[in-house]
Design an enzyme around this catalytic site. Structure first.
Site, PDB file in Angstrom:
ATOM      1  N   ASP A 237      -7.962  -4.920  14.636  1.00 56.32           N
ATOM      2  CA  ASP A 237      -7.714  -3.517  14.269  1.00 56.32           C
ATOM      3  C   ASP A 237      -7.294  -3.490  12.805  1.00 56.32           C
ATOM      4  O   ASP A 237      -6.148  -3.218  12.466  1.00 56.32           O
ATOM      5  CB  ASP A 237      -6.639  -2.917  15.170  1.00 56.32           C
ATOM      6  CG  ASP A 237      -6.470  -1.419  14.949  1.00 56.32           C
ATOM      7  OD1 ASP A 237      -7.358  -0.800  14.338  1.00 56.32           O
ATOM      8  OD2 ASP A 237      -5.441  -0.868  15.404  1.00 56.32           O
TER       9      ASP A 237
ATOM     10  N   GLN B 211       0.821  -1.205   0.000  1.00 60.53           N
ATOM     11  CA  GLN B 211       0.000   0.000   0.000  1.00 60.53           C
ATOM     12  C   GLN B 211       0.856   1.257   0.000  1.00 60.53           C
ATOM     13  O   GLN B 211       2.054   1.216   0.308  1.00 60.53           O
ATOM     14  CB  GLN B 211      -0.916   0.010   1.220  1.00 60.53           C
ATOM     15  CG  GLN B 211      -0.172  -0.134   2.541  1.00 60.53           C
ATOM     16  CD  GLN B 211      -1.039  -0.671   3.653  1.00 60.53           C
ATOM     17  OE1 GLN B 211      -2.255  -0.545   3.639  1.00 60.53           O
ATOM     18  NE2 GLN B 211      -0.415  -1.284   4.651  1.00 60.53           N
TER      19      GLN B 211
ATOM     20  N   GLU C  93       0.196   0.687  13.353  1.00 60.47           N
ATOM     21  CA  GLU C  93       0.733   1.965  13.842  1.00 60.47           C
ATOM     22  C   GLU C  93       1.211   1.886  15.280  1.00 60.47           C
ATOM     23  O   GLU C  93       1.899   2.788  15.764  1.00 60.47           O
ATOM     24  CB  GLU C  93      -0.296   3.083  13.688  1.00 60.47           C
ATOM     25  CG  GLU C  93      -1.491   2.984  14.590  1.00 60.47           C
ATOM     26  CD  GLU C  93      -2.436   4.165  14.405  1.00 60.47           C
ATOM     27  OE1 GLU C  93      -2.153   5.225  14.978  1.00 60.47           O
ATOM     28  OE2 GLU C  93      -3.437   4.017  13.682  1.00 60.47           O
TER      29      GLU C  93
ATOM     30  N   ASP D  82       0.861  -7.819  11.855  1.00 66.58           N
ATOM     31  CA  ASP D  82       0.514  -6.894  10.779  1.00 66.58           C
ATOM     32  C   ASP D  82       1.356  -7.259   9.570  1.00 66.58           C
ATOM     33  O   ASP D  82       2.573  -7.408   9.677  1.00 66.58           O
ATOM     34  CB  ASP D  82       0.770  -5.449  11.191  1.00 66.58           C
ATOM     35  CG  ASP D  82       0.152  -4.457  10.223  1.00 66.58           C
ATOM     36  OD1 ASP D  82      -0.849  -3.824  10.587  1.00 66.58           O
ATOM     37  OD2 ASP D  82       0.673  -4.323   9.084  1.00 66.58           O
TER      38      ASP D  82
ATOM     39  N   ASP E   7       0.341 -12.803   7.545  1.00 60.58           N
ATOM     40  CA  ASP E   7      -1.119 -12.830   7.509  1.00 60.58           C
ATOM     41  C   ASP E   7      -1.656 -13.121   8.908  1.00 60.58           C
ATOM     42  O   ASP E   7      -1.266 -14.112   9.548  1.00 60.58           O
ATOM     43  CB  ASP E   7      -1.585 -13.900   6.526  1.00 60.58           C
ATOM     44  CG  ASP E   7      -3.088 -14.043   6.509  1.00 60.58           C
ATOM     45  OD1 ASP E   7      -3.774 -13.154   5.986  1.00 60.58           O
ATOM     46  OD2 ASP E   7      -3.586 -15.058   7.054  1.00 60.58           O
ATOM     47  N   ALA E   8      -2.577 -12.287   9.387  1.00 64.27           N
ATOM     48  CA  ALA E   8      -3.068 -12.409  10.764  1.00 64.27           C
ATOM     49  C   ALA E   8      -3.829 -13.710  10.982  1.00 64.27           C
ATOM     50  O   ALA E   8      -3.686 -14.344  12.034  1.00 64.27           O
ATOM     51  CB  ALA E   8      -3.948 -11.207  11.110  1.00 64.27           C
TER      52      ALA E   8
END
Length: 290
Positions: free
Chosen positions: A162, A38, A93, A113, A144-145
């Site tokens: 989240d 991203q 974050e 994450d 991958d979560a």
């Protein structure tokens, strides 16, 4: 206008819907880059200050991120009698881990994450989250979560979602499904374990985008689900969260008991959440409840 008084004003537009967008004054571009997954931008905008954008969408701002993260983390953590192990899906974050680690009972936090660039960037540029990244209690995994939650040894007292909203075709869609909640989340919770997830826009015009669907999906799996909402200025909407309980009796926590647990179990004062506030946030308007 006299010579020398004109300053060019740059505006950043964010699409809120196919037929709706809003603009924020750009004061300073602090970082702009791209990861494998991203685009990542940190921009000082409008009244929101330092604001994190992923793929052009607001993720959080310094003026109200603490409200979002207090509401995501603390109600679920406080409903659990003694949370020691916590798994965070997403949370790159670092603010979710920051709030979790304020709980004195916590011994282990696993945060997964997929985007290391975002985590490294936030660790370097968001000073108020740096302590979380440096905590010896935090295990940070870039993967991958779902895969990591499935294969991680042991179970957890609290699992936190989240993640980005579950848009069709989006990377997080499969982490909001009945299959994920039933076969992964529920199986990885300890007895009395609690799951909480951010649940997207929850205004009376926007609640059907994802909020009501997430709530209904959770109710098909868990015996008790508690939705709650709060206006978030940087999202230009009311925002929603859902707590899913394996033990319905945990939902009977009074405002007074919540205040007591806040005082006893959390390091430092909360700026937004208390028992009175949370009681109010759980009273959702009739239109959204339907």
């Amino acid at each position: 206008m006299t010579e020398g008084t004109y300053t060019k004003r740059l505006w950043l537009e964010e699409d809120l819907a196919d037929d709706l967008k809003w603009s924020m004054l750009v004061k300073n571009v602090l970082y702009s880059g791209k990861s494998k997954y991203q685009e990542v931008d940190l921009i000082d905008v409008g009244p929101f200050g330092k604001t994190l954008f992923l793929d052009g969408k607001v993720q959080s701002s310094e003026v109200d991120e603490w409200v979002y993260h207090e509401l995501l983390v603390h109600p679920a953590m406080l409903m659990h009698p003694n949370p020691k192990t916590v798994f965070i899906c997403g949370g790159g974050e670092g603010a979710t881990a920051r709030e979790v680690l304020r709980h004195k009972s916590v011994e282990k936090v696993v945060m997964v994450d997929i985007d290391q660039v975002v985590c490294d960037f936030c660790r370097a540029h968001l000073a108020h989250n740096k302590v979380a990244f440096e905590s010896p209690k935090l295990e940070l995994i870039h993967d991958d979560a779902r895969a990591q939650l499935e294969q991680y040894p042991g179970k957890f007292d609290v699992i936190i979602g989240d993640l980005a909203d579950p848009l069709d075709g989006g990377p997080c869609y499969q982490l909001y499904t009945q299959d994920f909640y039933q076969t992964v989340v529920l199986q990885k919770l300890n007895p009395g374990g609690i799951f909480v997830t951010q649940s997207g826009p929850a205004g009376f015009l926007s609640c059907t985008e994802v909020f009501t669907c997430i709530n209904a999906t959770l109710r098909s799996v868990f015996p008790k689900v508690m939705p709650y909402t709060q206006h978030m200025p940087v999202f230009c909407d009311v925002w929603g969260w859902n707590i899913a309980l394996t033990d319905p009796s945990q939902a009977r926590l009074s405002g007074e008991e919540l205040d007591t647990r806040i005082q006893q179990r959390i390091e430092g004062p909360l700026r937004f959440l208390d028992g009175y506030t949370f009681t109010g946030l759980c009273h959702i308007n009739k239109h959204v409840r339907r």
